[in-house]
Design a protein around this motif. Structure first.
Motif, PDB file in Angstrom:
ATOM      1  N   VAL A 249     -12.851  -6.838  59.634  1.00  0.00           N
ATOM      2  CA  VAL A 249     -13.452  -5.916  60.605  1.00  0.00           C
ATOM      3  C   VAL A 249     -13.859  -4.623  59.913  1.00  0.00           C
ATOM      4  N   ARG A 250     -12.972  -4.142  59.048  1.00  0.00           N
ATOM      5  CA  ARG A 250     -13.255  -2.890  58.321  1.00  0.00           C
ATOM      6  C   ARG A 250     -14.542  -3.038  57.497  1.00  0.00           C
ATOM      7  N   GLU A 251     -14.647  -4.157  56.780  1.00  0.00           N
ATOM      8  CA  GLU A 251     -15.839  -4.367  55.947  1.00  0.00           C
ATOM      9  C   GLU A 251     -17.098  -4.491  56.794  1.00  0.00           C
ATOM     10  N   PHE A 252     -16.963  -5.193  57.919  1.00  0.00           N
ATOM     11  CA  PHE A 252     -18.122  -5.356  58.790  1.00  0.00           C
ATOM     12  C   PHE A 252     -18.599  -4.004  59.314  1.00  0.00           C
ATOM     13  N   LEU A 253     -17.668  -3.196  59.805  1.00  0.00           N
ATOM     14  CA  LEU A 253     -18.051  -1.919  60.398  1.00  0.00           C
ATOM     15  C   LEU A 253     -18.577  -0.951  59.337  1.00  0.00           C
ATOM     16  N   ALA A 254     -18.028  -1.037  58.120  1.00  0.00           N
ATOM     17  CA  ALA A 254     -18.541  -0.186  57.030  1.00  0.00           C
ATOM     18  C   ALA A 254     -19.993  -0.553  56.729  1.00  0.00           C
ATOM     19  N   ALA A 255     -20.281  -1.853  56.685  1.00  0.00           N
ATOM     20  CA  ALA A 255     -21.656  -2.292  56.425  1.00  0.00           C
ATOM     21  C   ALA A 255     -22.571  -1.872  57.565  1.00  0.00           C
ATOM     22  N   LEU A 256     -22.068  -1.976  58.780  1.00  0.00           N
ATOM     23  CA  LEU A 256     -22.860  -1.605  59.950  1.00  0.00           C
ATOM     24  C   LEU A 256     -23.181  -0.104  59.933  1.00  0.00           C
ATOM     25  N   SER A 257     -22.184   0.707  59.595  1.00  0.00           N
ATOM     26  CA  SER A 257     -22.404   2.156  59.500  1.00  0.00           C
ATOM     27  C   SER A 257     -23.430   2.465  58.423  1.00  0.00           C
ATOM     28  N   GLU A 258     -23.272   1.795  57.294  1.00  0.00           N
ATOM     29  CA  GLU A 258     -24.166   2.023  56.162  1.00  0.00           C
ATOM     30  C   GLU A 258     -25.617   1.673  56.518  1.00  0.00           C
ATOM     31  N   GLU A 259     -25.802   0.552  57.207  1.00  0.00           N
ATOM     32  CA  GLU A 259     -27.170   0.103  57.487  1.00  0.00           C
ATOM     33  C   GLU A 259     -27.824   0.864  58.625  1.00  0.00           C
ATOM     34  N   THR A 260     -27.025   1.313  59.586  1.00  0.00           N
ATOM     35  CA  THR A 260     -27.614   1.954  60.770  1.00  0.00           C
ATOM     36  C   THR A 260     -27.583   3.476  60.702  1.00  0.00           C
ATOM     37  N   GLY A 261     -26.737   4.017  59.812  1.00  0.00           N
ATOM     38  CA  GLY A 261     -26.561   5.467  59.783  1.00  0.00           C
ATOM     39  C   GLY A 261     -25.702   5.974  60.933  1.00  0.00           C
ATOM     40  N   LEU A 262     -25.193   5.069  61.760  1.00  0.00           N
ATOM     41  CA  LEU A 262     -24.320   5.469  62.868  1.00  0.00           C
ATOM     42  C   LEU A 262     -22.871   5.411  62.409  1.00  0.00           C
ATOM     43  N   ASP A 263     -22.018   6.087  63.153  1.00  0.00           N
ATOM     44  CA  ASP A 263     -20.612   6.154  62.756  1.00  0.00           C
ATOM     45  C   ASP A 263     -19.789   5.104  63.509  1.00  0.00           C
ATOM     46  N   PHE A 264     -19.310   4.119  62.773  1.00  0.00           N
ATOM     47  CA  PHE A 264     -18.414   3.124  63.371  1.00  0.00           C
ATOM     48  C   PHE A 264     -17.059   3.128  62.670  1.00  0.00           C
ATOM     49  N   SER A 265     -16.641   4.327  62.268  1.00  0.00           N
ATOM     50  CA  SER A 265     -15.352   4.442  61.576  1.00  0.00           C
ATOM     51  C   SER A 265     -14.222   4.283  62.592  1.00  0.00           C
ATOM     52  N   PRO A 266     -13.003   4.002  62.096  1.00  0.00           N
ATOM     53  CA  PRO A 266     -11.874   3.822  63.016  1.00  0.00           C
ATOM     54  C   PRO A 266     -11.613   5.057  63.876  1.00  0.00           C
ATOM     55  N   GLU A 267     -12.071   6.225  63.416  1.00  0.00           N
ATOM     56  CA  GLU A 267     -11.797   7.470  64.155  1.00  0.00           C
ATOM     57  C   GLU A 267     -12.775   7.670  65.311  1.00  0.00           C
ATOM     58  N   THR A 268     -13.825   6.882  65.375  1.00  0.00           N
ATOM     59  CA  THR A 268     -14.820   7.050  66.445  1.00  0.00           C
ATOM     60  C   THR A 268     -14.149   6.929  67.808  1.00  0.00           C
ATOM     61  N   PRO A 269     -14.320   7.955  68.674  1.00  0.00           N
ATOM     62  CA  PRO A 269     -13.716   7.833  70.013  1.00  0.00           C
ATOM     63  C   PRO A 269     -14.377   6.685  70.782  1.00  0.00           C
ATOM     64  N   ASP A 270     -13.569   5.910  71.483  1.00  0.00           N
ATOM     65  CA  ASP A 270     -14.045   4.768  72.263  1.00  0.00           C
ATOM     66  C   ASP A 270     -15.000   3.880  71.451  1.00  0.00           C
ATOM     67  N   LEU A 271     -14.466   3.419  70.328  1.00  0.00           N
ATOM     68  CA  LEU A 271     -15.259   2.607  69.400  1.00  0.00           C
ATOM     69  C   LEU A 271     -15.842   1.366  70.084  1.00  0.00           C
ATOM     70  N   GLU A 272     -15.068   0.763  70.993  1.00  0.00           N
ATOM     71  CA  GLU A 272     -15.555  -0.431  71.683  1.00  0.00           C
ATOM     72  C   GLU A 272     -16.890  -0.172  72.385  1.00  0.00           C
ATOM     73  N   SER A 273     -16.988   0.954  73.079  1.00  0.00           N
ATOM     74  CA  SER A 273     -18.235   1.290  73.782  1.00  0.00           C
ATOM     75  C   SER A 273     -19.343   1.637  72.796  1.00  0.00           C
ATOM     76  N   ALA A 274     -18.969   2.374  71.745  1.00  0.00           N
ATOM     77  CA  ALA A 274     -19.968   2.781  70.748  1.00  0.00           C
ATOM     78  C   ALA A 274     -20.640   1.560  70.129  1.00  0.00           C
ATOM     79  N   LEU A 275     -19.890   0.474  70.014  1.00  0.00           N
ATOM     80  CA  LEU A 275     -20.421  -0.722  69.366  1.00  0.00           C
ATOM     81  C   LEU A 275     -21.589  -1.342  70.129  1.00  0.00           C
ATOM     82  N   PHE A 276     -21.702  -1.035  71.415  1.00  0.00           N
ATOM     83  CA  PHE A 276     -22.804  -1.611  72.192  1.00  0.00           C
ATOM     84  C   PHE A 276     -24.168  -1.086  71.749  1.00  0.00           C
ATOM     85  N   LYS A 277     -24.168  -0.042  70.888  1.00  0.00           N
ATOM     86  CA  LYS A 277     -25.436   0.395  70.288  1.00  0.00           C
ATOM     87  C   LYS A 277     -26.066  -0.720  69.450  1.00  0.00           C
TER      88      LYS A 277
END
Ligand SMILES: [Zn+2]
Length: 440
Positions: A249-277
């Protein structure tokens, strides 16, 4: 004839076998016929196949082996289940077992889960045999029964009773991975992430029971099984397990952050909702951030004025790799001393690393056919036959390559109405799969 010349027909033909798996063996009937047809297609080009019924009449499985150049290397298992979940024809735009090829799609139950991959594997197995292809290592093709009811009368039975079928197999590819997720990069380009499944949450169904003093509904009651179970269920249902990121999961979200420029780090508030981007795939990804325990069944009582002595509930538990002990400790606290628990089904979580030669081969195959592609690991929130093969020490991946249109709600097609797969995706996937098998 190339695999790409016949793969669409093969997928369509596979869909026309109604292999609905109801979960009740007596009403699950199509698997044998479908498996026998698959065996015939393999034998037609020169394979000797083995047809195995996994513990029950009609639960048909087919195995074929293509010898590789280096017999000292472990074999690669390529597995696909032939059963599907049932479909209500009235709800569909086309008949779910028509295998219709129209509007650029192959339609029907199993189109993405997973007669698409079964068809690609079968078409390529046939091409390799016709061409006299010698892959780098042995390829074991397996077409399996009963995945949709947990593999009890399929992969798990085979692993328990016929481990010889998997002799020498060190790695495996199956569902649910290899499909693309298109993301917009900050520089205006698009990137297609191909999600390779490297992990699966555990699947555990838990029964809660409470036995207490029965009594008249009008009396003062010191004990009440219904109240006890209801309280335990309510506490479990309201509980949120901690956010825990495993490596996949960590690797997936790191790649996603890198490719989109969005923040999907573990510290993101309400990460589950943010992922719907990133779209509806968030339904799967979001479910791999924590353990979950969803109450699904509840039963007690037989008359309005009788406090029953027994009450029970069922909880669908999905537990992250490495979390089982901690999860059970939490559950025990939540249910309290008066409620007992037992596993009805317990299939542990699985996780492997995203590295090594086989992963390199997946990467190379995707890049050879999609210059905007990038493979990334991810965790599936559900389960597949990989859970059975992992018990033999086989390293399992979900890799059934498909390049999908960016706006297709792929996750919704699994077990959904109007299940379908784009013809172009299957043709693309067949080419990627071919490249992969040539270099595995
Ligand atoms: Zn499936």
């Amino acid at each position: 004839m190339r695999a790409t010349d016949e793969v669409v027909d093969i997928v369509s033909r596979l869909i026309r076998f109604d292999t609905s798996n109801t979960g009740r063996p007596e009403t699950t009937v199509g698997e044998r016929e479908c498996a026998e047809w698959v065996a015939a297609q393999l034998e037609e080009v020169g394979y000797s196949t083995e047809y195995v019924e996994s513990g029950m009449p009609g639960r048909g499985n087919v195995f074929a082996r293509l010898p590789g150049a280096d017999p000292n290397r472990g074999a690669l298992l390529i597995h696909a289940h032939l059963d599907v979940v049932p479909a209500e024809a009235d709800d569909w735009r086309v008949h779910p077992f028509s295998g219709a090829v129209q509007d650029g799609y192959i339609w029907g139950r199993g189109a993405v889960d997973m007669k698409d991959m079964a068809g690609m594997a079968l078409a390529l197995a046939r091409q390799f045999k016709r061409d006299g292809t010698v892959p780098p290592r042995d390829l074991v093709f397996a077409f399996l029964a009963d995945e949709e009811a947990g593999g009890t009368w399929g992969s798990h039975w085979l692993v328990d009773h016929r481990p010889d079928l998997f002799e020498g197999v060190t790695e495996a590819v199956g569902e649910v991975g290899g499909f693309s997720l298109t993301v917009d990069r900050p520089d205006g380009e698009v990137r297609r992430l191909y999600l390779v499944e490297t992990a699966e949450k555990g699947l555990s169904w838990m029964r809660l029971t409470c036995d207490a003093q029965a009594g008249h509904g009008s009396f003062l009651a010191a004990e009440n099984a219904v109240t006890e179970i209801a309280s335990a269920v309510a506490r479990i249902g309201a509980h949120q397990f901690p956010l825990v990121m495993t490596e996949s999961v960590r690797e997936f979200l790191a790649a996603l952050s890198e490719e989109t420029g969005l923040d999907f780090s573990p510290e993101t508030p309400d990460l589950e909702s943010a992922l719907f981007k990133i779209g509806n795939l968030a339904r799967i990804i979001g479910a791999t951030l924590r353990d979950t325990a969803n109450p699904t069944m509840l039963s007690a009582g037989y008359k309005a004025n009788v406090i029953p002595q027994h009450a029970e509930a069922v909880i669908d538990c999905r537990v992250l790799p490495g979390r089982q002990e901690e999860f059970e400790r939490t559950i025990d606290e939540l249910i309290g001393p008066n409620v007992q628990r037992e596993w009805i089904t317990h299939l542990p979580a699985y996780e492997t690393t995203f590295d090594g030669d086989l992963v390199d081969a997946m990467n190379a195959a995707v890049l050879a056919h999609d210059e905007k592609g990038r493979t990334v690991p991810y965790m599936l929130s559900g389960g597949t036959d990989a859970k059975a093969f992992a018990r033999l020490g086989i390293r399992c991946f979900g890799f059934a390559p498909l390049q999908l249109p960016p706006d297709l709600d792929f996750a919704a097609l699994f077990h959904g109405v109007d299940e379908r797969v784009p013809v172009e995706s299957v043709l693309f996937g067949t080419k990627v799969f071919e490249h992969f098998m040539h270099n595995c």
